[in-house]
Structures are given as C-alpha cells and as structure tokens.
Design an enzyme around this catalytic site. Structure first.
Site, PDB file in Angstrom:
ATOM      1  N   GLY A   1       0.793  -1.218   0.000  1.00 57.92           N
ATOM      2  CA  GLY A   1       0.000   0.000   0.000  1.00 57.92           C
ATOM      3  C   GLY A   1       0.827   1.270   0.000  1.00 57.92           C
ATOM      4  O   GLY A   1       0.495   2.253  -0.681  1.00 57.92           O
ATOM      5  N   THR A   2       1.919   1.282   0.754  1.00 57.58           N
ATOM      6  CA  THR A   2       2.746   2.489   0.842  1.00 57.58           C
ATOM      7  C   THR A   2       3.349   2.847  -0.505  1.00 57.58           C
ATOM      8  O   THR A   2       3.309   4.010  -0.927  1.00 57.58           O
ATOM      9  CB  THR A   2       3.859   2.295   1.892  1.00 57.58           C
ATOM     10  OG1 THR A   2       3.261   2.184   3.190  1.00 57.58           O
ATOM     11  CG2 THR A   2       4.815   3.482   1.889  1.00 57.58           C
TER      12      THR A   2
ATOM     13  N   GLN B   1      -7.763  -0.409   3.491  1.00 57.95           N
ATOM     14  CA  GLN B   1      -8.682  -0.966   4.492  1.00 57.95           C
ATOM     15  C   GLN B   1     -10.065  -1.265   3.930  1.00 57.95           C
ATOM     16  O   GLN B   1     -10.803  -2.069   4.490  1.00 57.95           O
ATOM     17  CB  GLN B   1      -8.819  -0.005   5.676  1.00 57.95           C
ATOM     18  CG  GLN B   1      -7.566   0.143   6.519  1.00 57.95           C
ATOM     19  CD  GLN B   1      -7.190  -1.127   7.262  1.00 57.95           C
ATOM     20  OE1 GLN B   1      -8.010  -2.013   7.486  1.00 57.95           O
ATOM     21  NE2 GLN B   1      -5.926  -1.224   7.643  1.00 57.95           N
TER      22      GLN B   1
ATOM     23  N   CYS C   1       1.493   1.360  11.490  1.00 54.32           N
ATOM     24  CA  CYS C   1       2.643   2.068  10.917  1.00 54.32           C
ATOM     25  C   CYS C   1       3.122   3.191  11.813  1.00 54.32           C
ATOM     26  O   CYS C   1       4.217   3.715  11.639  1.00 54.32           O
ATOM     27  CB  CYS C   1       2.281   2.629   9.543  1.00 54.32           C
ATOM     28  SG  CYS C   1       1.914   1.338   8.340  1.00 54.32           S
TER      29      CYS C   1
ATOM     30  N   ASN D   1      -8.195   3.700   8.766  1.00 58.43           N
ATOM     31  CA  ASN D   1      -7.578   2.528   9.370  1.00 58.43           C
ATOM     32  C   ASN D   1      -7.641   2.519  10.892  1.00 58.43           C
ATOM     33  O   ASN D   1      -7.398   1.484  11.515  1.00 58.43           O
ATOM     34  CB  ASN D   1      -6.106   2.432   8.931  1.00 58.43           C
ATOM     35  CG  ASN D   1      -5.349   3.721   9.182  1.00 58.43           C
ATOM     36  OD1 ASN D   1      -5.680   4.765   8.613  1.00 58.43           O
ATOM     37  ND2 ASN D   1      -4.334   3.675  10.017  1.00 58.43           N
TER      38      ASN D   1
ATOM     39  N   SER E   1      -3.331  -3.326  -0.638  1.00 61.12           N
ATOM     40  CA  SER E   1      -2.229  -4.097  -0.075  1.00 61.12           C
ATOM     41  C   SER E   1      -2.664  -5.530   0.194  1.00 61.12           C
ATOM     42  O   SER E   1      -3.774  -5.766   0.688  1.00 61.12           O
ATOM     43  CB  SER E   1      -1.749  -3.452   1.227  1.00 61.12           C
ATOM     44  OG  SER E   1      -0.630  -4.126   1.754  1.00 61.12           O
ATOM     45  N   GLY E   2      -1.793  -6.479  -0.105  1.00 60.76           N
ATOM     46  CA  GLY E   2      -2.139  -7.896   0.010  1.00 60.76           C
ATOM     47  C   GLY E   2      -2.370  -8.384   1.423  1.00 60.76           C
ATOM     48  O   GLY E   2      -3.265  -9.202   1.675  1.00 60.76           O
ATOM     49  N   HIS E   3      -1.569  -7.915   2.373  1.00 62.54           N
ATOM     50  CA  HIS E   3      -1.634  -8.511   3.702  1.00 62.54           C
ATOM     51  C   HIS E   3      -2.826  -8.042   4.530  1.00 62.54           C
ATOM     52  O   HIS E   3      -3.014  -8.483   5.662  1.00 62.54           O
ATOM     53  CB  HIS E   3      -0.325  -8.292   4.467  1.00 62.54           C
ATOM     54  CG  HIS E   3      -0.081  -6.888   4.926  1.00 62.54           C
ATOM     55  ND1 HIS E   3      -0.154  -6.523   6.250  1.00 62.54           N
ATOM     56  CD2 HIS E   3       0.256  -5.778   4.250  1.00 62.54           C
ATOM     57  CE1 HIS E   3       0.132  -5.233   6.362  1.00 62.54           C
ATOM     58  NE2 HIS E   3       0.380  -4.763   5.157  1.00 62.54           N
TER      59      HIS E   3
ATOM     60  N   THR F   1      12.205  -6.944 -11.036  1.00 61.60           N
ATOM     61  CA  THR F   1      11.722  -8.306 -11.242  1.00 61.60           C
ATOM     62  C   THR F   1      10.426  -8.533 -10.486  1.00 61.60           C
ATOM     63  O   THR F   1      10.318  -8.219  -9.302  1.00 61.60           O
ATOM     64  CB  THR F   1      12.774  -9.326 -10.759  1.00 61.60           C
ATOM     65  OG1 THR F   1      13.985  -9.110 -11.469  1.00 61.60           O
ATOM     66  CG2 THR F   1      12.301 -10.748 -11.003  1.00 61.60           C
TER      67      THR F   1
END
Length: 392
Positions: free
Chosen positions: A70-71, A180, A334, A150, A200-202, A238
């Site tokens: 996300g960042t 979020q 964060c 968040n 963001s994935g997590h 990559t």
C-alpha cells in the site's frame, strides 16, 4: 484462548494462498521476463492474478500494476501523478485523517513546491462534500481520499466525491487509498470516477510485501523508480511472482465470500458495541447512532472498532490484554512505535484523555463471537483492576 483483533495491521494468510506460493517458490520459480518455459510458466501466474484482480474491480487487466504494498502504491500514485501533471497545476487535496503513507508523501510534495489542502472531518471521521467542492480549483491536479479510515473505520462518500470532482474539474485526478476498504465494500473505479486505487495484500489474507495500484489507462503518470522496463516501465524490477499469485488468489477468495463475510462482521460489531458500551470508563469512537439510539454500524466499516478507556493509557491496556493473549492496537500499526497523538482522533475532536486511552480492535472473516466474548470479559476485569489505582 487466543483472540487476535489486529487485522487492520495484518491478517492471517489463507492456507490456500500459502500452498500456492510454496508451489511457485519450490517448483515454478522462473523469472517471468525469461523466454524459456520456466519463465513462461511464471508469467502465467502473473496473468492469472491480474485477471482475478481486474475482474473483482471490473476494470481492464492492463490497468493493474503490482507494487510492494500500500505504501508504494500511494507514493507512486501521488508523486507519479504530481510529476506528470505539474504543468496543469500544483494543487493537491487530501484529508487530515489519511494514513502516513499519504500524509508524509504530501509533506514531501509540499517541500517540492506543491500546495496541499487538507479536508477536515466531523466527529465520526467523515469529510464534508461541500468543503471538498469549495477547495477544488482550476489548478487542482489530484484529490486523494482514503476509502476506509484505518483507525476508527469511518467510510468516506467515495462515489459522491468522485462525481463531484469530475463535475467541478474534469481534469482533476481522483486517487483512493483502499487498503482498508477493499473487500469490505463494493469498489468499482469506473463507476465511481476513481482514477487510481491503492491496495495491499496482507490486509486481505494475502502475503506481506505485495500490493497493486489500479491506474486508469487515460491517466498521465511518471515512474518514481527506474530499471529494466517491467510493467510498461512504470514500476520497474523483477516481478514478485509468489506474492502476485498470492494477492490474486486472496483477492478472488475474499471477494467471492465478501457479502456473507461482511454481514457477519457487522453483526459481530454491533454485538460487541452493545456490550462494551456498558463497561465502566469505556467510550465508543467513530460510530454514529440511529434516531432510536442504536449503533448505526452500516455507516462504518464492518471490521474496525475503536474505543477509549478513560483514565487508563492505551499502552497499559495493550500489555494487560496481551498477557491474556488478546492482541489489539492503539491505532495505525505504521505509527504504533511513535508517541505522537492520533491525527485521526484529534481531527474528530477527541480530547487528550480520549486519545490517550484509545484502542483499536479489528476483525476478519476468521473472527469468532467467542473471541469477542473473551475480550469483553477481560476488558471488564482489567479496567476494574487498574481502576483501583487511578485517581478518582
């Protein structure tokens, strides 16, 4: 019993995602830029993930760009668009309650000569559309508004904001930080006039270190890093194939069950709020009431609860709950190591005591009612115990 209620910080990865990523790392480990079969096989995972995400958002596959999270997505959106559009103007609008990934990027842009206007919020953490309209100018090149806060779970009127922005200045780009909000609400960029969207994935039961940025194909944007020309030269380096496959699958799994999951989360949230409000010293942050005096949870995100324990510092409560294997947070993960006060709660008008005692509890589709009952019991016992040592 373990009660993990810090899902806004990170979620447990779906087992199916772990299995897929393990297979790629051990068997299909080729570089997707390679022309041999190992590379071709790796590229297929990227293609599949891109399609899964594009399908969920109802956008074109070529409009999805993978990042480290996300960042980076927020940085690329703001800095990339600012650099590409500064001849049209140097005015940007955001809100006072954004994630540090936005607020600190805006501070950087201010140092580069951009003018940033910050939208205020009401007591529930929601912006004013009238204020937004008043701030949009001919030289406004970008508006960035988070979908879901968040810390307190306030949900912004994204659809109305998108329509307003394009009506007032069609050239102004609209970026939404949906870290979020994604999979907690229906988000369709084309329908909502969203030009750029960060995810963001997590946060959606996918892996850490992977995210994506949706960029409307008509948007002018420049890269903020340079390398081998991957992803049309916009985001070089990559490709993280295991992470990309992981976020693609977690996106599909979370969106497939989103409606049922969120309805259950809303039920759990209302259940918890109805119980916790009766515990001594506890106040609720960010959730409005109906005319009948009930918690209007559907005006907020389904998974985020924010309370304050008056007279007790959040650090004290955090460690006391952790001793009972209950894991919550005092706000944004964060910024959790910082002693700074919450910009979100401050912007909502909270006093020092309320900010000092704030706790965030965030659920996921894996959260159970039994976990919440355990938290409620432990909260009451802990507050009663420490209350004996506080001043009357």
């Amino acid at each position: 019993m373990i009660s993990y209620l810090d899902n806004s910080a990170t979620t447990r990865v779906f087992p199916e995602v772990v299995e897929l990523m393990t297979k790629i790392m051990l068997e299909d480990y080729g570089n997707p830029s390679s022309v041999h079969m190992k590379g071709v096989d790796a590229e297929k995972y990227v293609t599949t993930a891109t399609k899964q995400i594009a399908t969920a958002l109802k956008v074109n596959e070529k409009e999805i760009f993978f990042t480290s999270g996300g960042t980076e997505s927020d940085n690329l959106a703001l800095i990339g668009c600012a650099n590409a559009n500064n001849r049209a103007g140097k005015h940007i609008i955001t809100t006072k309650i954004e994630h540090p990934a936005i607020l600190n990027t805006c501070k950087y842009l201010e140092s580069e000569g951009y003018e940033i206007s910050y939208l205020s919020v009401d007591e529930y953490g929601v912006i004013s559309l009238d204020e937004l309209e008043s701030l949009i100018r001919k030289d406004t090149i970008l508006v960035s508004i988070m979908h879901t806060n968040n810390e307190v779970g306030s949900v912004q009127p994204i659809s109305q904001a998108g329509a307003l922005i394009k009506k007032k200045n069609p050239a102004t780009l609209f970026h939404v930080d949906a870290v979020q909000g994604f999979t907690k609400a229906e988000i369709f960029p084309k329908k909502q006039n969203i030009d750029l969207l960060s995810v963001s994935g997590h946060k959606i039961h996918g892996p850490k270190g992977i995210g994506f940025l949706y960029i409307n194909e008509k948007v002018k944007i420049k890269p903020i890093s340079y390398g081998g020309g991957q992803q049309k030269g916009l985001r070089n380096g990559t490709l993280n194939v295991p992470g990309i496959a992981g976020i693609g699958l977690s996106c599909k799994m979370a969106t497939d069950t989103m409606k049922a999951d969120n309805e259950r989360l809303y039920e759990l949230k209302k259940y918890f709020l109805d119980k916790v409000k009766d515990i001594d010293k506890v106040v609720i942050n960010g959730c409005p009431l109906t005319e009948e005096g009930e918690f209007d949870v559907y005006k907020t995100a389904p998974h985020i609860i924010n309370i304050s324990v008056n007279g007790l510092r959040s650090e004290v409560m955090l460690h006391a709950l952790e001793d009972k294997q209950i894991y919550v947070s005092a706000g944004s993960a964060c910024a959790s190591h910082s002693k700074k006060e919450s910009s979100t709660l401050k912007s909502m008008g909270a006093d020092a005591q309320r900010m000092d005692g704030a706790l965030r509890l965030s659920m996921s589709s894996m959260t159970t009612k039994e976990e919440l009952d355990y938290v409620l019991l432990t909260l009451e016992e802990t507050i009663s115990f420490y209350g004996r040592f506080t001043r009357k």
